[in-house]
Design a protein around this motif. Structure first.
Motif, PDB file in Angstrom:
ATOM      1  N   TRP A 174     -10.123   8.910  -2.336  1.00  0.00           N
ATOM      2  CA  TRP A 174     -10.915   8.592  -3.534  1.00  0.00           C
ATOM      3  C   TRP A 174     -12.272   8.051  -3.125  1.00  0.00           C
ATOM      4  O   TRP A 174     -12.383   7.103  -2.353  1.00  0.00           O
ATOM      5  CB  TRP A 174     -10.178   7.565  -4.388  1.00  0.00           C
ATOM      6  CG  TRP A 174     -10.847   7.270  -5.704  1.00  0.00           C
ATOM      7  CD1 TRP A 174     -11.704   6.255  -5.983  1.00  0.00           C
ATOM      8  CD2 TRP A 174     -10.708   8.023  -6.905  1.00  0.00           C
ATOM      9  NE1 TRP A 174     -12.107   6.320  -7.291  1.00  0.00           N
ATOM     10  CE2 TRP A 174     -11.511   7.399  -7.883  1.00  0.00           C
ATOM     11  CE3 TRP A 174      -9.987   9.167  -7.255  1.00  0.00           C
ATOM     12  CZ2 TRP A 174     -11.610   7.884  -9.182  1.00  0.00           C
ATOM     13  CZ3 TRP A 174     -10.086   9.643  -8.551  1.00  0.00           C
ATOM     14  CH2 TRP A 174     -10.885   9.006  -9.495  1.00  0.00           C
ATOM     15  N   ASP A 175     -13.322   8.673  -3.661  1.00  0.00           N
ATOM     16  CA  ASP A 175     -14.679   8.193  -3.428  1.00  0.00           C
ATOM     17  C   ASP A 175     -15.082   7.311  -4.603  1.00  0.00           C
ATOM     18  O   ASP A 175     -15.249   7.803  -5.730  1.00  0.00           O
ATOM     19  CB  ASP A 175     -15.650   9.372  -3.292  1.00  0.00           C
ATOM     20  CG  ASP A 175     -17.025   8.925  -2.829  1.00  0.00           C
ATOM     21  OD1 ASP A 175     -17.559   7.953  -3.394  1.00  0.00           O
ATOM     22  OD2 ASP A 175     -17.579   9.545  -1.899  1.00  0.00           O
ATOM     23  N   PRO A 176     -15.244   5.996  -4.387  1.00  0.00           N
ATOM     24  CA  PRO A 176     -15.544   5.078  -5.496  1.00  0.00           C
ATOM     25  C   PRO A 176     -16.924   5.277  -6.107  1.00  0.00           C
ATOM     26  O   PRO A 176     -17.168   4.838  -7.233  1.00  0.00           O
ATOM     27  CB  PRO A 176     -15.444   3.696  -4.850  1.00  0.00           C
ATOM     28  CG  PRO A 176     -14.668   3.900  -3.590  1.00  0.00           C
ATOM     29  CD  PRO A 176     -15.029   5.270  -3.120  1.00  0.00           C
ATOM     30  N   VAL A 177     -17.849   5.908  -5.372  1.00  0.00           N
ATOM     31  CA  VAL A 177     -19.172   6.177  -5.924  1.00  0.00           C
ATOM     32  C   VAL A 177     -19.121   7.387  -6.831  1.00  0.00           C
ATOM     33  O   VAL A 177     -19.588   7.371  -7.974  1.00  0.00           O
ATOM     34  CB  VAL A 177     -20.206   6.380  -4.798  1.00  0.00           C
ATOM     35  CG1 VAL A 177     -21.543   6.834  -5.374  1.00  0.00           C
ATOM     36  CG2 VAL A 177     -20.386   5.095  -4.003  1.00  0.00           C
ATOM     37  N   LEU A 178     -18.541   8.489  -6.330  1.00  0.00           N
ATOM     38  CA  LEU A 178     -18.416   9.693  -7.140  1.00  0.00           C
ATOM     39  C   LEU A 178     -17.315   9.571  -8.174  1.00  0.00           C
ATOM     40  O   LEU A 178     -17.292  10.310  -9.155  1.00  0.00           O
ATOM     41  CB  LEU A 178     -18.131  10.899  -6.226  1.00  0.00           C
ATOM     42  CG  LEU A 178     -19.178  11.219  -5.162  1.00  0.00           C
ATOM     43  CD1 LEU A 178     -18.678  12.317  -4.232  1.00  0.00           C
ATOM     44  CD2 LEU A 178     -20.492  11.630  -5.806  1.00  0.00           C
ATOM     45  N   GLN A 179     -16.373   8.657  -7.905  1.00  0.00           N
ATOM     46  CA  GLN A 179     -15.204   8.434  -8.756  1.00  0.00           C
ATOM     47  C   GLN A 179     -14.420   9.727  -8.987  1.00  0.00           C
ATOM     48  O   GLN A 179     -14.144  10.133 -10.120  1.00  0.00           O
ATOM     49  CB  GLN A 179     -15.610   7.781 -10.071  1.00  0.00           C
ATOM     50  CG  GLN A 179     -16.165   6.372  -9.859  1.00  0.00           C
ATOM     51  CD  GLN A 179     -16.292   5.568 -11.141  1.00  0.00           C
ATOM     52  OE1 GLN A 179     -15.513   5.734 -12.070  1.00  0.00           O
ATOM     53  NE2 GLN A 179     -17.276   4.676 -11.167  1.00  0.00           N
ATOM     54  N   THR A 180     -14.111  10.355  -7.853  1.00  0.00           N
ATOM     55  CA  THR A 180     -13.287  11.550  -7.884  1.00  0.00           C
ATOM     56  C   THR A 180     -12.462  11.631  -6.620  1.00  0.00           C
ATOM     57  O   THR A 180     -12.817  11.028  -5.591  1.00  0.00           O
ATOM     58  CB  THR A 180     -14.143  12.826  -8.020  1.00  0.00           C
ATOM     59  OG1 THR A 180     -13.273  13.972  -8.045  1.00  0.00           O
ATOM     60  CG2 THR A 180     -15.102  12.988  -6.853  1.00  0.00           C
ATOM     61  N   ALA A 181     -11.364  12.362  -6.718  1.00  0.00           N
ATOM     62  CA  ALA A 181     -10.616  12.692  -5.507  1.00  0.00           C
ATOM     63  C   ALA A 181     -11.450  13.659  -4.678  1.00  0.00           C
ATOM     64  O   ALA A 181     -12.218  14.463  -5.214  1.00  0.00           O
ATOM     65  CB  ALA A 181      -9.279  13.342  -5.879  1.00  0.00           C
ATOM     66  N   GLN A 348     -19.778   6.102   1.408  1.00  0.00           N
ATOM     67  CA  GLN A 348     -18.926   5.026   0.913  1.00  0.00           C
ATOM     68  C   GLN A 348     -17.566   5.077   1.603  1.00  0.00           C
ATOM     69  O   GLN A 348     -17.054   6.153   1.921  1.00  0.00           O
ATOM     70  CB  GLN A 348     -18.743   5.179  -0.598  1.00  0.00           C
ATOM     71  CG  GLN A 348     -17.859   4.138  -1.245  1.00  0.00           C
ATOM     72  CD  GLN A 348     -18.491   2.760  -1.278  1.00  0.00           C
ATOM     73  OE1 GLN A 348     -19.703   2.648  -1.223  1.00  0.00           O
ATOM     74  NE2 GLN A 348     -17.683   1.719  -1.365  1.00  0.00           N
ATOM     75  N   VAL A 349     -16.964   3.905   1.819  1.00  0.00           N
ATOM     76  CA  VAL A 349     -15.616   3.863   2.372  1.00  0.00           C
ATOM     77  C   VAL A 349     -14.662   4.533   1.385  1.00  0.00           C
ATOM     78  O   VAL A 349     -14.655   4.224   0.195  1.00  0.00           O
ATOM     79  CB  VAL A 349     -15.167   2.408   2.636  1.00  0.00           C
ATOM     80  CG1 VAL A 349     -13.694   2.383   3.047  1.00  0.00           C
ATOM     81  CG2 VAL A 349     -16.029   1.775   3.724  1.00  0.00           C
ATOM     82  N   ILE A 350     -13.881   5.476   1.896  1.00  0.00           N
ATOM     83  CA  ILE A 350     -12.938   6.215   1.058  1.00  0.00           C
ATOM     84  C   ILE A 350     -11.641   5.429   0.938  1.00  0.00           C
ATOM     85  O   ILE A 350     -11.078   4.979   1.930  1.00  0.00           O
ATOM     86  CB  ILE A 350     -12.672   7.610   1.655  1.00  0.00           C
ATOM     87  CG1 ILE A 350     -13.970   8.417   1.697  1.00  0.00           C
ATOM     88  CG2 ILE A 350     -11.600   8.344   0.866  1.00  0.00           C
ATOM     89  CD1 ILE A 350     -14.653   8.570   0.359  1.00  0.00           C
ATOM     90  N   GLU A 351     -11.180   5.299  -0.290  1.00  0.00           N
ATOM     91  CA  GLU A 351      -9.968   4.540  -0.553  1.00  0.00           C
ATOM     92  C   GLU A 351      -8.788   5.478  -0.769  1.00  0.00           C
ATOM     93  O   GLU A 351      -8.894   6.433  -1.548  1.00  0.00           O
ATOM     94  CB  GLU A 351     -10.134   3.677  -1.806  1.00  0.00           C
ATOM     95  CG  GLU A 351     -11.215   2.621  -1.719  1.00  0.00           C
ATOM     96  CD  GLU A 351     -10.833   1.474  -0.794  1.00  0.00           C
ATOM     97  OE1 GLU A 351      -9.653   1.370  -0.429  1.00  0.00           O
ATOM     98  OE2 GLU A 351     -11.726   0.678  -0.464  1.00  0.00           O
TER      99      GLU A 351
END
Length: 927
Positions: A174-181, A348-351
């Motif tokens: 999950w990319d918290p900036v793009l807010q997508t998988a 961004q750090v990927i979660e």
């Protein structure tokens, strides 16, 4: 032909001619040969990897077109969901009109994307034309066009009906900036400096504590177990008991699983199933609860204690560590290197994030995909890549296909107010299939499918599937499976495997396996790196633009391009200095053909391609040599029109045609094996050495002689071989060969709109090789080479005529000396050739088989002065050898110096010793 070779004068002209005259459209005749271009992103520009792979594909297409195949190179671009949304968002922000994705809303934002696509989305296809790409642009496809969309929807609906597509809650990148998988391919993991924290987890019965090590202390708020190895005797008695999870008041179990590495830390690890992929697998095995502690923008949510809610990850970490310290639970903090996953576009750090997504079940599909490769229906070249493919297919996970974007193929699923899911080709089809009245509210799923989903259908969807009319028009049954896929090893799983699975799944079940696959061969290329083997990247400042290599670029423009957009001034300055050091005068214009020949020569079956501009320089020189050789031939054929081959060709002509036939056979073998490096090496050898160097030299005295018949025969052979050589080279160097061919072909009575539509030369075109003539000419070359070597070693001017003495017991040598007297005198610049009787004078000598040749040195050089010079040079070299040996004999030097420095010293010693041996031999000759 112009006096100087300037590719900029004709490259654009010939590409326009090819495209406008229909040279690239399928002929409809002969067996099918089809390549599907891996569709580049519509947002992209041509990079070195594209240029490399497109060169190889184009060479294959041109080669097979000239060999009579009905060739079709499918052009197209990918809609690139994430990248395109980012580009259009950025453009909206730069426009300064207050518009954004969210302010416009979905429908109007998509309109903006299509507007951008129409205006700017063909940049990369224009650049592909500069590389000579001979694809059929009239049938270009885009992964979002109407036909492709139909294929995507049909695939989704059918797979869902078969139970192979489902919606469920699973862990994703999950990319918290793009807010997508995002996919694994969009995650870049690099080593960074961090910390390893050891934390005490008190036992539930108050009898002690377990110490757990973690690099992400904030995630303990989502822990649902701690875990030990089942064979670890230290903790066996604790399995089944509980610990008190710090800062939460919850108790969680102690479990045993052989995933634990007993040697790492204390042998006890925390389990956070909703925020770690490995922990997720553990959680599934042990039926642990999944506690998601993050919001989509990577802030802590309602699942954590109230004091941490709303904090971003970085702030939450500080707060958690402070509270652990205050509670006496932080045991240790120490520096630790760790792999940090970051989004390749946002940084961004990927979660690992627990969310509802759409998935494709992969187990049965993967089993079948592996079977098709194992049974030979699909062949990997080089074949060792089958091991990588097998490993991925045997360890496959379900495929997350949904993305939280607006630009893309919208998922054909609708929800009613009760949350029921209906999948269909349209809302009308859904209502009809399920008997839903018009007053039943349906809401369409807002997600789109990831671009790899539509790309997985590329081989059959571009040929019209599932529309039967389009399939018939595009030659579906004739062209599937396609001939070869050319791609990099990094997307074997992401694209190659998925195309194999999807094409097979949707082809008629009665077709044999070999017909159900998307391609017969998969040619896996290496990755293009810089001359030192480093990956090309913006941060390293070592990116090369293929268009800059073709056209040239100034140092100022190159420096600006490499540093543009870099946020760190120190990095920009470092890259600026490195660029100025490497390219003091910028990059000169090499032209497309030189770049293409460089790529072909580097296309080994290795993993990495080290690209060095010096190679481009060498192949630009090759093009220049070919140009000048053609001008030489045309100048000597100005008033000549070939009327057919001479019945009495000279031995040199017969030798050339035999060499040409051999080259044809060699190139054919190497194209069949995808050895572009060996094919280009064979072409280079024939063009540069055989034709331009040797044969042109053989021709000069004949053309200048009084024998008109011999001269005309030589003219014909010069033209015939040059025209054939141009056709041989055309798949790799299309522009220069087209330009020269139009000057040469009329001399042979040939006509045609393009060399690209002429037949590719075959070995049989040049008759049966004359073995005797070939042996004689090879003997002549060996003698001339030996004599030229003597001249070079002794410092005798190349143009100075010298006497030759010879001695041989072989009757064949004597016959050849008599028959080839004129050629030998001309090529070796000899003023006399005499048999040596008695002792030889002071001479430089060489041995060619049984023939011993002597160049008397008296009058050519000052023997005493040369001896003194050589003796002095030998003494200097002996001193250098002594220094090298002294260093290498030192244990301190060998043990402490970097390995590269030690190896460099060993190489220096070997070089000095080679020079010593050569000078000693030269001195011996003078004695």
């Amino acid at each position: 032909m112009d006096k100087s070779f300037d590719p900029s004068q004709f490259e654009g002209k010939w590409y326009a001619h090819w495209e406008q005259s229909g040279c690239f459209t399928p002929s409809g005749k002969g067996p099918a040969y089809t390549i599907m271009l891996p569709p580049p992103n519509v947002t992209g520009t041509l990079h070195m990897g594209h240029a490399f792979q497109h060169t190889l594909q184009d060479a294959l297409i041109r080669y097979h077109r000239m060999n009579g195949y009905d060739t079709h190179w499918q052009m197209g671009t990918d809609h690139a969901g994430i990248a395109t949304e980012m580009v259009v968002n950025r453009n909206l922000a730069l426009a300064g009109q207050g518009e954004s994705r969210d302010s416009l809303g979905r429908e109007k934002f998509i309109e903006k994307v299509w507007e951008w696509k129409q205006q700017s989305g063909d940049t990369i296809t224009r650049q592909m034309r500069r590389m000579g790409t001979s694809g059929d642009w009239t049938q270009q496809r885009f992964t979002m066009d109407e036909g492709m969309s139909e294929a995507v929807i049909e695939t989704f609906v059918r797979l869902h009906a078969e139970g192979l597509i489902y919606r469920g809650q699973r862990l994703v990148n999950w990319d918290p900036v793009l807010q997508t998988a995002i996919s694994d391919l969009e995650v870049v993991s690099e080593e960074e400096n961090g910390f390893l924290w050891s934390i005490a987890y008190p036992l539930g019965d108050g009898s002690g504590a377990l110490t757990v090590a973690t690099t992400r202390p904030e995630t303990l708020l989502g822990d649902t177990a701690v875990m030990v190895h089942p064979d670890d005797e230290r903790y066996a008695h604790l399995v089944g008991k509980t610990v008190k999870l710090p800062l939460t008041g919850r108790e969680i179990p102690i479990i045993a699983d052989d995933y634990v590495d007993r040697e790492f830390g204390t042998g006890v690890v925390k389990v956070t199933p909703a925020h770690d992929f490995n922990d997720y697998a553990v959680g599934q095995r042990h039926n642990l609860p999944l506690i998601n502690i993050l919001t989509p923008d990577a802030r802590l949510n309602e699942a954590v204690p109230e004091k941490y809610r709303g904090l971003d990850v970085k702030t939450a970490r500080k707060a958690v560590l402070a509270d652990l310290t205050e509670g006496g639970l932080l045991v240790e903090e120490k520096p630790h290197k760790l792999q940090v996953p970051r989004g390749d576009r946002t940084g961004q750090v990927i979660e690992p994030y627990l969310t509802n997504q759409w998935f494709v079940k992969m187990d049965t599909l993967a089993k079948r995909g592996l079977e098709l490769v194992e049974n030979g229906s699909v062949r990997f070249v080089p074949e060792n890549w089958i091991n990588t493919y097998r490993h991925w297919m045997e360890n496959i996970q379900d495929w997350c296909i949904s993305r939280q974007l607006w630009w893309g193929h919208r998922i054909p699923a609708w929800y009613d107010d009760a949350g029921n899911i209906f999948v269909g080709r349209s809302e009308a089809a859904v209502r009809a299939a399920h008997g839903l009245a018009a007053d039943v509210a349906l809401t369409r799923d807002s997600d789109v499918l990831e671009t790899w989903f539509s790309s997985a259908l590329w081989s059959h969807s571009t040929l019209g599937w599932p529309n039967e009319k389009d399939m018939a028009e595009r030659g579906f049954e004739k062209r599937l499976p396609t001939s070869v896929l050319v791609t990099g090893f990094d997307i074997i799983f992401f694209w190659v495997a998925r195309m194999i699975m999807m094409t097979d799944h949707f082809m008629p079940k009665e077709w044999p396996d070999a017909k159900r696959v998307p391609f017969k061969d998969v040619y896996i290329t290496g990755l293009v790196r810089d001359k030192d083997g480093q990956k090309m990247s913006k941060s390293k400042g070592n990116i090369l633009d293929p268009i800059d290599i073709i056209d040239g670029i100034s140092l100022e423009a190159l420096t600006e391009k490499r540093t543009q957009g870099l946020m760190q001034p120190q990095m920009a300055e470092k890259i600026r200095k490195a660029t100025q050091k490497e390219f003091a005068d910028g990059i000169p214009a090499f032209g497309t053909d030189a770049l293409r020949f460089t790529f072909a020569s580097l296309a080994t079956h290795g993993r990495d391609i080290k690209f060095d501009l010096n190679r481009c320089e060498g192949y630009k020189n090759f093009c220049n040599k070919l140009w000048n050789a053609a001008r030489f031939v045309l100048m000597h054929c100005e008033d000549f029109q070939a009327q057919g081959a001479s019945p009495a060709r000279s031995e040199a002509e017969r030798w050339l045609l035999a060499e040409l036939a051999s080259t044809c056979a060699e190139v054919e073998r190497q194209f069949a094996d995808y050895r572009f490096d060996l094919a280009s090496a064979a072409l280079y050898e024939f063009a540069w050495n055989t034709y331009c160097d040797w044969f042109v030299e053989f021709a000069k005295p004949v053309l200048a002689g009084d024998d008109r018949a011999a001269a005309d025969s030589m003219r014909h052979t010069l033209l015939q071989a040059l025209e054939a050589l141009l056709r041989l080279l055309h798949p790799i160097t299309p522009f220069i060969t087209e330009e020269i061919w139009h000057a040469v072909a009329p001399k042979l009575g040939l006509s045609g709109g393009s060399i690209s539509l002429q037949a590719y030369p075959q070995a049989a075109d040049f008759g049966t090789p004359d073995a005797a003539a070939c042996a004689n000419i090879e003997w002549l070359k060996a003698v001339v080479t030996a004599l030229r070597s003597i001249r070079s070693q002794m410092g005798i001017a190349p143009g100075k005529a010298v006497p030759l003495l010879w001695r041989s017991s072989g009757a064949e040598d004597r016959a050849r000396l008599a028959a080839l007297d004129a050629s030998l005198r001309f090529l070796a610049r000899l003023d006399s050739i005499d048999r040596l009787e008695g002792e030889a004078p002071a001479s430089a000598t060489a041995l060619v088989g049984e023939l011993q040749v002597f160049i008397p040195l008296a009058g050519l050089i000052d023997l005493d002065a040369e001896k003194a010079r050589l003796a002095k040079e030998l003494k200097r070299i002996e001193t250098e050898i002594g220094k090298c040996r002294g260093k290498l004999a030192s244990d301190t030097f060998v043990a402490n110096a970097p390995a590269a420095v030690v190896e460099q010293e060993r190489q220096r010693l070997a070089d000095w010793q080679a020079q010593q041996a050569a000078l000693a031999a030269q001195l011996q000759k003078l004695a």
